[in-house]
Motif scaffolding. Structure first.
Motif, PDB file in Angstrom:
ATOM      1  N   THR A  90       0.854  -1.188   0.000  1.00 52.12           N
ATOM      2  CA  THR A  90       0.000   0.000   0.000  1.00 52.12           C
ATOM      3  C   THR A  90       0.888   1.235   0.000  1.00 52.12           C
ATOM      4  O   THR A  90       1.893   1.277   0.738  1.00 52.12           O
ATOM      5  N   THR A  91       0.538   2.229  -0.802  1.00 49.19           N
ATOM      6  CA  THR A  91       1.298   3.478  -0.874  1.00 49.19           C
ATOM      7  C   THR A  91       0.412   4.650  -0.470  1.00 49.19           C
ATOM      8  O   THR A  91      -0.753   4.721  -0.863  1.00 49.19           O
ATOM      9  N   ILE A  92       0.974   5.538   0.345  1.00 54.66           N
ATOM     10  CA  ILE A  92       0.306   6.792   0.704  1.00 54.66           C
ATOM     11  C   ILE A  92       1.210   7.932   0.256  1.00 54.66           C
ATOM     12  O   ILE A  92       2.428   7.770   0.148  1.00 54.66           O
ATOM     13  N   SER A  93       0.614   9.090  -0.014  1.00 51.38           N
ATOM     14  CA  SER A  93       1.428  10.188  -0.530  1.00 51.38           C
ATOM     15  C   SER A  93       0.768  11.526  -0.262  1.00 51.38           C
ATOM     16  O   SER A  93      -0.443  11.620  -0.019  1.00 51.38           O
ATOM     17  N   GLU A 121       1.149 -11.604   8.318  1.00 52.05           N
ATOM     18  CA  GLU A 121       0.380 -10.794   7.376  1.00 52.05           C
ATOM     19  C   GLU A 121      -0.598  -9.903   8.144  1.00 52.05           C
ATOM     20  O   GLU A 121      -1.403 -10.376   8.943  1.00 52.05           O
ATOM     21  N   PHE A 122      -0.490  -8.596   7.914  1.00 53.75           N
ATOM     22  CA  PHE A 122      -1.412  -7.635   8.509  1.00 53.75           C
ATOM     23  C   PHE A 122      -2.565  -7.370   7.539  1.00 53.75           C
ATOM     24  O   PHE A 122      -2.420  -7.532   6.322  1.00 53.75           O
ATOM     25  N   GLN A 123      -3.688  -6.920   8.081  1.00 51.82           N
ATOM     26  CA  GLN A 123      -4.830  -6.522   7.271  1.00 51.82           C
ATOM     27  C   GLN A 123      -4.868  -5.000   7.166  1.00 51.82           C
ATOM     28  O   GLN A 123      -4.688  -4.304   8.175  1.00 51.82           O
ATOM     29  N   LEU A 124      -5.093  -4.501   5.959  1.00 52.52           N
ATOM     30  CA  LEU A 124      -5.299  -3.067   5.773  1.00 52.52           C
ATOM     31  C   LEU A 124      -6.744  -2.760   6.157  1.00 52.52           C
ATOM     32  O   LEU A 124      -7.675  -3.235   5.512  1.00 52.52           O
ATOM     33  N   ILE A 125      -6.955  -1.980   7.235  1.00 52.34           N
ATOM     34  CA  ILE A 125      -8.319  -1.748   7.731  1.00 52.34           C
ATOM     35  C   ILE A 125      -8.794  -0.320   7.487  1.00 52.34           C
ATOM     36  O   ILE A 125      -9.975  -0.024   7.675  1.00 52.34           O
ATOM     37  N   GLU A 126      -7.876   0.557   7.071  1.00 51.14           N
ATOM     38  CA  GLU A 126      -8.273   1.932   6.775  1.00 51.14           C
ATOM     39  C   GLU A 126      -7.262   2.526   5.810  1.00 51.14           C
ATOM     40  O   GLU A 126      -6.058   2.292   5.949  1.00 51.14           O
ATOM     41  N   LYS A 127      -7.731   3.306   4.833  1.00 51.29           N
ATOM     42  CA  LYS A 127      -6.816   3.874   3.844  1.00 51.29           C
ATOM     43  C   LYS A 127      -7.384   5.189   3.319  1.00 51.29           C
ATOM     44  O   LYS A 127      -8.555   5.264   2.960  1.00 51.29           O
ATOM     45  N   SER A 128      -6.547   6.208   3.328  1.00 53.40           N
ATOM     46  CA  SER A 128      -6.848   7.462   2.642  1.00 53.40           C
ATOM     47  C   SER A 128      -5.593   7.852   1.879  1.00 53.40           C
ATOM     48  O   SER A 128      -4.600   7.119   1.863  1.00 53.40           O
ATOM     49  N   GLU A 129      -5.623   9.013   1.255  1.00 50.47           N
ATOM     50  CA  GLU A 129      -4.477   9.394   0.429  1.00 50.47           C
ATOM     51  C   GLU A 129      -3.184   9.457   1.233  1.00 50.47           C
ATOM     52  O   GLU A 129      -2.134   9.009   0.762  1.00 50.47           O
ATOM     53  N   ASN A 130      -3.255   9.981   2.462  1.00 51.84           N
ATOM     54  CA  ASN A 130      -2.032  10.189   3.238  1.00 51.84           C
ATOM     55  C   ASN A 130      -1.988   9.387   4.539  1.00 51.84           C
ATOM     56  O   ASN A 130      -1.166   9.653   5.409  1.00 51.84           O
ATOM     57  N   GLU A 148      -4.646  -7.178  19.759  1.00 49.34           N
ATOM     58  CA  GLU A 148      -4.655  -6.599  18.426  1.00 49.34           C
ATOM     59  C   GLU A 148      -3.532  -5.573  18.384  1.00 49.34           C
ATOM     60  O   GLU A 148      -3.393  -4.758  19.295  1.00 49.34           O
ATOM     61  N   LEU A 149      -2.736  -5.630  17.320  1.00 45.24           N
ATOM     62  CA  LEU A 149      -1.671  -4.656  17.089  1.00 45.24           C
ATOM     63  C   LEU A 149      -2.017  -3.870  15.832  1.00 45.24           C
ATOM     64  O   LEU A 149      -2.222  -4.462  14.770  1.00 45.24           O
ATOM     65  N   GLN A 150      -2.085  -2.550  15.967  1.00 45.95           N
ATOM     66  CA  GLN A 150      -2.323  -1.695  14.811  1.00 45.95           C
ATOM     67  C   GLN A 150      -1.081  -0.858  14.516  1.00 45.95           C
ATOM     68  O   GLN A 150      -0.421  -0.365  15.431  1.00 45.95           O
ATOM     69  N   LEU A 151      -0.779  -0.727  13.234  1.00 49.74           N
ATOM     70  CA  LEU A 151       0.270   0.170  12.742  1.00 49.74           C
ATOM     71  C   LEU A 151      -0.409   1.268  11.943  1.00 49.74           C
ATOM     72  O   LEU A 151      -1.131   0.972  10.975  1.00 49.74           O
ATOM     73  N   ILE A 152      -0.198   2.503  12.347  1.00 53.54           N
ATOM     74  CA  ILE A 152      -0.871   3.644  11.729  1.00 53.54           C
ATOM     75  C   ILE A 152       0.189   4.543  11.097  1.00 53.54           C
ATOM     76  O   ILE A 152       1.015   5.143  11.799  1.00 53.54           O
ATOM     77  N   TYR A 153       0.183   4.618   9.781  1.00 53.65           N
ATOM     78  CA  TYR A 153       1.136   5.423   9.025  1.00 53.65           C
ATOM     79  C   TYR A 153       0.426   6.678   8.525  1.00 53.65           C
ATOM     80  O   TYR A 153      -0.593   6.592   7.834  1.00 53.65           O
ATOM     81  N   THR A 154       0.983   7.856   8.861  1.00 53.13           N
ATOM     82  CA  THR A 154       0.365   9.119   8.467  1.00 53.13           C
ATOM     83  C   THR A 154       1.432  10.079   7.953  1.00 53.13           C
ATOM     84  O   THR A 154       2.479  10.249   8.596  1.00 53.13           O
ATOM     85  N   LEU A 155       1.167  10.700   6.821  1.00 53.19           N
ATOM     86  CA  LEU A 155       2.080  11.703   6.260  1.00 53.19           C
ATOM     87  C   LEU A 155       1.613  13.097   6.644  1.00 53.19           C
ATOM     88  O   LEU A 155       0.427  13.432   6.523  1.00 53.19           O
ATOM     89  N   GLN A 156       2.567  13.916   7.096  1.00 50.13           N
ATOM     90  CA  GLN A 156       2.308  15.314   7.376  1.00 50.13           C
ATOM     91  C   GLN A 156       3.484  16.122   6.831  1.00 50.13           C
ATOM     92  O   GLN A 156       4.590  16.029   7.367  1.00 50.13           O
ATOM     93  N   GLU A 157       3.226  16.882   5.766  1.00 49.92           N
ATOM     94  CA  GLU A 157       4.295  17.627   5.103  1.00 49.92           C
ATOM     95  C   GLU A 157       5.421  16.654   4.732  1.00 49.92           C
ATOM     96  O   GLU A 157       5.180  15.677   4.051  1.00 49.92           O
ATOM     97  N   SER A 158       6.644  16.887   5.234  1.00 47.01           N
ATOM     98  CA  SER A 158       7.785  16.021   4.906  1.00 47.01           C
ATOM     99  C   SER A 158       8.060  14.975   5.979  1.00 47.01           C
ATOM    100  O   SER A 158       9.158  14.415   6.051  1.00 47.01           O
ATOM    101  N   THR A 159       7.062  14.702   6.815  1.00 46.84           N
ATOM    102  CA  THR A 159       7.223  13.793   7.950  1.00 46.84           C
ATOM    103  C   THR A 159       6.279  12.604   7.825  1.00 46.84           C
ATOM    104  O   THR A 159       5.106  12.754   7.488  1.00 46.84           O
TER     105      THR A 159
END
Length: 283
Positions: free
Chosen positions: A3-6, A79-88, A109-120
């Motif tokens: 999965t790619t976010i940008s 294998e993790f499940q993708l449970i939520e996805k938006s552009e970033n 339950e272990l969740q990994l939450i990836y979020t883009l903010q500006e260059s971070t």
């Protein structure tokens, strides 16, 4: 699957296997995460759960019953499940199974939450105890930052001026022997000799972040205020450096084996959750 976010400044790609970050690029398509060449190290940024580091004899006990876990636990190989996805933003979930209960007898339950903010890129861990007993665990990160220039052209700039005392590893366990990392104008120049005895393990730091400098210019900043411990690691001649925020670390040789008594372990009450995050900023 991946999965790619940008956003307009950066993009991040995550494998569903292990919910592992394997790419972080700026808008010029420059890559900042290690490519995972198995000649050096075949991973990119594994998730460390439900332990960090190595158990004595790879064994621990709960209520007198022995269990076995490999170094850094099992989440990175599942294998993790993708449970939520938006552009970033993307959220991945791993839940206990019959197989995990044989190695780790807790309903999680272990969740990994990836979020883009500006260059971070923010990387957040959420651990949920779905059981009715207290749950001991550790959790940590292991991102490998790609270093395209000569290794000696990089240095580490810790947020605060402090005595950088680290514990030495002996047979993959945390010993009581310590050394102090020498600094030059508060910078730690990188060289492979620093890692002759494996990783540098800092049980506690005053700094909440460090900046990797490339030829004296800011390159990457890793911020880890929620994580009291830090590992720094590479392999001989490898063009990467791992900056590893941790909650927990390897056993000490004196460890009793009881996971609840493990140094640095966290304990989560029944039906409670725990959250912590760190960030990687492209400079």
């Amino acid at each position: 699957m991946n999965t790619t976010i940008s956003n307009s400044k950066i993009s991040a790609s995550i494998k569903h296997s292990g919910a592992e970050l394997f790419s972080l690029k700026n808008n010029q398509n420059k890559e900042f995460i290690w490519e995972g060449n198995p000649d050096f190290w075949g991973k990119h940024s594994p998730v460390l759960f439900p332990i960090v580091g190595t158990l004595k004899n790879n064994t621990y006990t709960i209520n007198g019953v022995e269990y076995q876990l490999p170094r850094h636990g099992f989440a990175r190989d599942m294998e993790f499940q993708l449970i939520e996805k938006s552009e970033n933003r993307a959220v991945f979930s791993l839940k206990y199974t019959d197989e995990t209960l044989k190695k780790y007898p807790f309903q999680f339950e272990l969740q990994l939450i990836y979020t883009l903010q500006e260059s971070t890129l923010d990387i957040e861990y959420k651990v949920i105890n779905e059981g009715n007993t207290k749950m001991p665990f550790s959790i940590g990160a292991h991102p490998a930052i790609a270093l395209p220039d000569a290794f000696e052209n990089y240095s580490l700039d810790f947020e605060k001026k402090e005595i950088l005392e680290y514990n030495l590893l002996e047979n993959d366990l945390i010993s009581n022997k310590t050394k102090t990392l020498e600094t030059t104008n508060n910078l730690v120049p990188l060289n492979y000799k620093l890692f002759e005895n494996d990783a540098l393990i800092f049980k506690t730091l005053q700094s909440n972040s460090l900046t990797i400098l490339e030829n004296s210019k800011p390159y990457i900043k890793v911020a880890f205020a929620d994580f009291p411990s830090l590992g720094i690691w590479t392999k001989e001649n490898a063009p990467f450096i791992c900056i590893e925020p941790w909650l927990g670390y390897s056993d000490t040789p004196e460890n009793s084996g009881d996971l609840f008594e493990k140094e640095g372990v966290l304990v989560l009450d029944a039906d409670q959750s725990f959250q912590a995050k760190f960030s990687i900023q492209i400079l």
